[in-house]
Every structure is written in C-alpha cells, then in structure tokens.
Scaffold this motif. Structure first.
Motif, PDB file in Angstrom:
ATOM      1  N   HIS A 111     -62.264   4.799  -3.274  1.00 46.68           N
ATOM      2  CA  HIS A 111     -62.160   5.629  -2.075  1.00 46.68           C
ATOM      3  C   HIS A 111     -62.017   4.699  -0.867  1.00 46.68           C
ATOM      4  O   HIS A 111     -62.887   3.866  -0.614  1.00 46.68           O
ATOM      5  N   CYS A 112     -60.885   4.821  -0.164  1.00 44.16           N
ATOM      6  CA  CYS A 112     -60.676   4.026   1.050  1.00 44.16           C
ATOM      7  C   CYS A 112     -60.598   4.991   2.216  1.00 44.16           C
ATOM      8  O   CYS A 112     -59.877   5.992   2.147  1.00 44.16           O
ATOM      9  N   GLU A 113     -61.317   4.659   3.271  1.00 42.71           N
ATOM     10  CA  GLU A 113     -61.353   5.568   4.417  1.00 42.71           C
ATOM     11  C   GLU A 113     -61.126   4.780   5.704  1.00 42.71           C
ATOM     12  O   GLU A 113     -61.895   3.853   6.020  1.00 42.71           O
ATOM     13  N   GLY A 114     -60.043   5.105   6.406  1.00 44.52           N
ATOM     14  CA  GLY A 114     -59.739   4.441   7.679  1.00 44.52           C
ATOM     15  C   GLY A 114     -59.662   2.929   7.554  1.00 44.52           C
ATOM     16  O   GLY A 114     -60.051   2.209   8.476  1.00 44.52           O
ATOM     17  N   LEU A 115     -59.140   2.467   6.427  1.00 48.18           N
ATOM     18  CA  LEU A 115     -59.192   1.020   6.149  1.00 48.18           C
ATOM     19  C   LEU A 115     -58.198   0.250   7.031  1.00 48.18           C
ATOM     20  O   LEU A 115     -57.000   0.521   7.036  1.00 48.18           O
ATOM     21  N   VAL A 116     -58.752  -0.707   7.755  1.00 49.48           N
ATOM     22  CA  VAL A 116     -57.942  -1.561   8.635  1.00 49.48           C
ATOM     23  C   VAL A 116     -58.229  -3.004   8.238  1.00 49.48           C
ATOM     24  O   VAL A 116     -59.388  -3.365   8.007  1.00 49.48           O
ATOM     25  N   HIS A 117     -57.168  -3.804   8.125  1.00 42.75           N
ATOM     26  CA  HIS A 117     -57.396  -5.241   7.914  1.00 42.75           C
ATOM     27  C   HIS A 117     -56.469  -6.034   8.827  1.00 42.75           C
ATOM     28  O   HIS A 117     -55.257  -5.872   8.783  1.00 42.75           O
ATOM     29  N   ASP A 172     -53.442  -0.502   8.465  1.00 39.35           N
ATOM     30  CA  ASP A 172     -53.577   0.146   9.764  1.00 39.35           C
ATOM     31  C   ASP A 172     -54.113   1.570   9.603  1.00 39.35           C
ATOM     32  O   ASP A 172     -53.465   2.533   9.981  1.00 39.35           O
ATOM     33  N   GLY A 173     -55.256   1.679   8.923  1.00 37.62           N
ATOM     34  CA  GLY A 173     -55.863   2.996   8.759  1.00 37.62           C
ATOM     35  C   GLY A 173     -55.418   3.669   7.473  1.00 37.62           C
ATOM     36  O   GLY A 173     -54.753   4.707   7.514  1.00 37.62           O
ATOM     37  N   ARG A 217     -62.340  -8.369   2.999  1.00 37.42           N
ATOM     38  CA  ARG A 217     -63.291  -7.394   3.544  1.00 37.42           C
ATOM     39  C   ARG A 217     -62.636  -6.668   4.712  1.00 37.42           C
ATOM     40  O   ARG A 217     -61.854  -7.272   5.455  1.00 37.42           O
ATOM     41  N   PRO A 218     -62.936  -5.390   4.892  1.00 35.59           N
ATOM     42  CA  PRO A 218     -62.258  -4.617   5.948  1.00 35.59           C
ATOM     43  C   PRO A 218     -62.601  -5.115   7.354  1.00 35.59           C
ATOM     44  O   PRO A 218     -63.719  -5.551   7.596  1.00 35.59           O
ATOM     45  N   THR A 219     -61.602  -5.030   8.228  1.00 32.77           N
ATOM     46  CA  THR A 219     -61.871  -5.238   9.651  1.00 32.77           C
ATOM     47  C   THR A 219     -62.524  -3.972  10.194  1.00 32.77           C
ATOM     48  O   THR A 219     -63.411  -4.029  11.040  1.00 32.77           O
ATOM     49  N   ALA A 220     -62.070  -2.827   9.705  1.00 34.05           N
ATOM     50  CA  ALA A 220     -62.690  -1.541  10.050  1.00 34.05           C
ATOM     51  C   ALA A 220     -62.488  -0.597   8.867  1.00 34.05           C
ATOM     52  O   ALA A 220     -61.637  -0.826   8.013  1.00 34.05           O
ATOM     53  N   GLY A 221     -63.278   0.475   8.838  1.00 36.12           N
ATOM     54  CA  GLY A 221     -63.161   1.423   7.733  1.00 36.12           C
ATOM     55  C   GLY A 221     -64.039   1.001   6.573  1.00 36.12           C
ATOM     56  O   GLY A 221     -64.774   0.019   6.665  1.00 36.12           O
ATOM     57  N   GLU A 237     -68.982  -2.942   0.551  1.00 33.83           N
ATOM     58  CA  GLU A 237     -69.606  -3.834   1.527  1.00 33.83           C
ATOM     59  C   GLU A 237     -70.969  -4.283   1.019  1.00 33.83           C
ATOM     60  O   GLU A 237     -71.769  -3.475   0.547  1.00 33.83           O
ATOM     61  N   GLY A 238     -71.197  -5.585   1.078  1.00 30.25           N
ATOM     62  CA  GLY A 238     -72.487  -6.107   0.646  1.00 30.25           C
ATOM     63  C   GLY A 238     -72.528  -6.456  -0.830  1.00 30.25           C
ATOM     64  O   GLY A 238     -73.455  -7.113  -1.291  1.00 30.25           O
TER      65      GLY A 238
END
Lengths: 284, 278
Positions: free
Chosen positions: A3-9, A19-20, A53-57, A67-68
């Motif tokens: 599951h990817c949500e709003g993924l920004v790198h 870009d999201g 690792r994501p920049t955002a999302g 994450e983690g």
C-alpha cells in the motif's frame, strides 16, 4: 499486501522521481509497472524493501509501515530480482548462490536444501547445481538470479526487466514461473519494457509517467485504443496484437491468443481488404 | 558536421564551435590551467614536503603552492574535508606505531611494555604534516582536473594511446567502482543481507560485495577495450585530436621553475648546504 499513499521521493540532486503515488497491490495479484526510463518505476519498487525511503507519504507492506523496518527484515516479505544478475552473483557454485538469500531469511537444513533444489528445478538449472555461475551464459545467469530470489519464499516477488536477454524459451519459462507463483498465492510485480510479455503474462498494468500513475487497469484497458495517448505520453506503444485488433476493428486484443480468438469469431473479411489494412502505413 | 578533411583550416565556424564544446568546461581559472601544470604543482609540493621535512617547510609549501590554488578554484572547504578524511586513518596508524616504538630519551608515559617517547611524538607529528600536505596537493589536482583531460593532454605530448587508455581507464574506474559497489550492495540487501545490524553481520556481509565488484569491473574494462578496438583504436599512424587544452608560455615557465626549484632543494639537502628547518 503493498500500500503506497501519497508517495513522494526526491533524490539528493533535486530530481522528483515520485510525485504522489497512490497504489494498492493485493495478495496474489500479477501486476506489471510500465513507463519510459525515468518515469519512477524503479524508484517505486525500491521503497518496498526499504532500499529507498520516502521523502513524503508512506509505504505499508503486509499491514505494517515500512518506515522503521530494516531492509533485511522487509526482504523477508518483498524479494526483488534486479535487472543485472552480475551485480549480485558472487558464489562459486549455483547451489551456494541460490542458498544465500534463503539462508538470510532464516531457512536452514533440509528446508534450505529443498528450497534450493526446487527453485533450481523451476528455472531449469538443477543439472548444473554444482557448476560455477560464470560458466553460464548471460540469460541463464539471469535465471539463476531469479532462482535466488524465489528460494527466499517471499510473499511478494518483484522482477526488474526479467525478459532482457532471454530467447523465446526463456520468456516462456519466466511466464510459467510467474503464473505458478500466483497460483500458490504469491504476489508478482514486474517492471518491464517488454509490452508483449506484460500483456501476455500480467492481469493488471500500471502505467507511470513523470513520477505519477497515469493509468491502472487490465491489459485490455491499458493497451486499448483510448489509452494510447497516455501510453504515448510516456513513450510506450501497445503490443502488436492490441494494435492489430484496433486496426481490424476487433476490439481490445492485448494478447496474441485474444487476437486469434477475435479473428476466428469475426466475420471473414476479404483477403485483399485484410492485407490492405495490415500494410497501412498509419498505425492508428 | 563536415567529414574530416585532415586540414583544420577547412573547418567551418560551426564545426569549430562543436569541437570546442566537446572539451571539458572549466569552473574557474585554476580548473582551466593545463593538467600538466596542475600535476606539476601537486607532484613538486608533495616531493618537496618530504625532502625538506620538519613542520615549517611543508606548511610553507601548503600555504604557497596549494591553498592559493584551492581558493582560486573555490574548493578549499571541500579539499580540506577530503584531505582530512584521507589522512586521519593513516595518521592514527602512524601515530600509534611511531609514538610507542620510536626510541628516545624522554619517556612521556608508559602503556604496558611500550614507552611513549617525545621523540616518537615529534616524528609522528612530522609524518602527519607531510601526509596532510600530500593529501591536500593531490586532492587539489583530483578536484580540479578531469581524468580524460589529463590523459588527452598527455597523449598530445606524445604518450602512447594505449598507455593513455590504461591510465584513463584506471582513473575512471574508481568512481565507477563506487557506483557499482552501491548497486551490488542494494542487490545483496534485497536478498536479506544485513548491513544495518551488528559489526559481525556487517563483516560477514563483505564477501558477497567484493566478488561482484571485482568481477564486474574486470568485465567492464574488457568490454571497453573491445569497444575501442572495434572503433580502430589500435590503428597505427598519427592521429588528430578533436580538442586540445590550452597551454602557454607562462605555464611552461612555471613548470620549469618548479622543477628547477625542486632540484636545487634536493641537491641542497643532499649536499647539506640547506639547513633543516624546525
């Protein structure tokens, strides 16, 4: 499963590779991710085992946030077979190479032995289990690299350009492997530029461009005529069978079997008409 | 572009502009110096620091020959960081060995059977200063010179194209190997190799990285050699260069002055005519 949500790198140089991206991949699905070079395909899959690792999302793997979690831990769920086998092969024997990843995820003794033998069998290299990997040609080294991921028994298998350098028999073998994996409930995702392989093997196609998901649907939807502008936007073309189906007015025929079936069911056209259409210089 | 005619005067303005665009772009006047001039500064600074010894002379060389160039090139901060990163690990080894094994009359303190002597500390200090000057001088050359520019210039001066290729391949292989090592590490981590765990796990993870790095580097050098051969790299006879690097009388004079100066220092030190500075 993924599951990817709003993924920004964003890479250190400032390139916004993702870009999201919102994407949900369910257990047991066969999904192909396509798009031109630089569209964000590889960046996306590297988030699934923590290599990026994501920049955002956020990314959730099998119900737990990535994450983690360490890469070594995520690798127990998501196995990625990279494009270039020579960037991973290090052992002196095929058997040792295949055992490497399986041992890392905890297999030992008879279970390890069984996993190694079975996967070497699946890729057709059982007879050379004790040979040096560099005695094999490139295409078979690629199958060896694939075997080393399969042996890990991960619920998700990601294949980066699996058909590069493969002849027809090699592609057929990979297709059979992909189908057999999903038959036992494993999820298979590929990143590929081989549109024919994608259409013939996968049940869902995700088209990426400029770090976003442009299209997400079945091969019939992703390669049907309404999708052609989106494909062209990311420098892709539908496979030949899909193009012929549209030209001959047969509807969406992303696979060759589908095209043949549509031809068999279609009103018989005069040979001259059909030849004229086939020879047309305008593909659309 | 017009086909090569063998006579450069027949090139059009557009052709000349295109050929000029192939040359590396200089980021500063120091970058624009001929590579041989920059190599001469780095080499003479390094050799002179070792020949003169002590503290004052190497630091003077650093101040006169290296730092002005680094300032002009705008790389002083980066160069200092690189030089510290390179020289610190070696300096620690040198300090440990020298301080405790150098014989001397003044014992500062004792650790087990080893005496730390003032003479050992002085010797280590001198070596560390020279190492730092060397790292700064060679680092300045590396940060301001593209390997291919250096090799092209040496080839223009008569170096065999084969030797030039070997040199360029060696220089260019280092960043490529770093990039490849990262890709290989990613592939092994994707197979569960734990590089974030304990020290033992990290040490155990080295082997799966070393093999592919070496093998793929060898394969790449072989492929590059073959790619060059199929483009008539081994053809005998004179060859033209698409671009050359500027050189002028002032730079030639500087190189000769550096060489003559170094020879005088060397002779002076060997003959005992030049007193040792502190």
């Amino acid at each position: 499963m993924i599951h990817c949500e709003g993924l920004v790198h964003v890479y250190p140089g400032g390139t916004r590779a993702l870009d999201g991206v919102d994407l949900e991949i369910r257990a047991g699905e066969r999904v192909a991710i396509i798009g031109q070079n630089g569209s964000g395909k590889s960046t996306l899959i590297l988030h699934w085992n923590g290599l990026l690792r994501p920049t955002a999302g956020q990314v959730v793997i099998d119900g737990r946030a990535a994450e983690g979690q360490r890469v070594a831990h995520l690798a127990r769920t998501v196995g990625i077979a990279f494009q270039d086998p020579d960037r991973q092969i290090f052992a002196g024997r095929l058997r040792t190479e295949v055992a490497f990843g399986a041992r890392n995820v905890g297999l030992r003794g008879a279970a390890l032995q069984r996993a190694v033998d079975e996967t070497l069998d699946v890729v057709g290299l059982r007879g050379e289990a004790d040979a040096n990997p560099y005695d094999l040609g490139y295409s078979r080294r690629k199958l060896l690299a694939l075997a080393s991921i399969l042996a890990m028994g991960t619920p998700v298998v990601v294949l980066d350009e699996p058909t590069t350098g493969q002849d027809a028999a090699g592609v057929a073998r990979i297709q059979a492997i992909v189908r057999s994996l999903t038959e036992v409930g494993r999820t298979v995702v590929t990143v590929s530029h081989d549109m024919r392989f994608v259409a013939e093997t996968f049940e869902r196609v995700v088209v990426m461009g400029a770090g976003r998901v442009l299209l997400d649907g079945s091969p019939a939807e992703a390669f049907g005529e309404p999708a052609w502008p989106s494909l062209a936007a990311t420098n892709l073309e539908a496979p030949l069978a899909a193009q012929l189906g549209v030209r001959w007015g047969l509807g969406p025929t992303p696979t060759e079997a589908g095209l043949v079936a549509a031809l068999a069911g279609a009103p018989r056209a005069r040979p001259a008409d059909r030849a004229g259409t086939f020879g047309s210089s305008d593909p659309r | 572009m017009a086909p090569p005619s063998g006579n450069p005067t027949t090139l059009s303005e557009a052709d000349r502009a295109y050929l000029a665009s192939l040359a590396p772009q200089a980021a500063s006047p120091y970058h624009a110096l001929n590579p041989l001039t920059k190599a001469a500064i780095a080499t003479i600074a390094t050799l002179a620091a070792f020949v003169l010894g002590g503290y004052v002379a190497p630091l003077a060389i650093l101040t006169v020959l290296v730092i002005p160039g680094a300032v002009a090139a705008g790389v002083l901060t980066r160069l200092t960081r690189v030089a510290v990163l390179i020289s610190v690990p070696i300096s620690i080894s040198v300090a440990l060995v020298s301080v405790f094994t150098r014989a001397g009359a003044t014992v500062l303190f004792t650790v087990g059977p080893f005496d730390a002597t003032a003479e050992g500390v002085d010797f280590a200090g001198q070596i560390i200063v020279r190492l730092f000057v060397t790292a700064m001088a060679l680092g300045l050359f590396g940060l301001t010179t593209e390997p291919r520019a250096f090799v092209v210039d040496l080839e223009r001066r008569g170096l065999s194209p084969r030797v030039a290729f070997a040199a360029a391949a060696t220089l260019e292989t280092i960043p490529l190997m770093v990039e490849r090592a990262l890709a290989i590490q990613a592939a092994q981590r994707a197979r569960g190799l734990d590089t974030e765990g304990s020290l033992a796990a990290r040490i155990g993870g080295v082997m799966p990285l070393v093999g592919p790095v070496i093998l793929s580097s060898l394969t790449e050098v072989e492929e590059r050699s073959l790619a060059l051969e199929v483009r008539a790299f081994g053809r005998p006879g004179r060859r033209d260069q698409l671009w050359t690097l500027a050189d002028d009388g002032r730079q030639r004079l500087l190189r000769w002055a550096l060489l003559v100066g170094f020879i005088l220092v060397l002779v002076g030190r060997v003959a005992g005519a030049l007193p040792a500075l502190p």
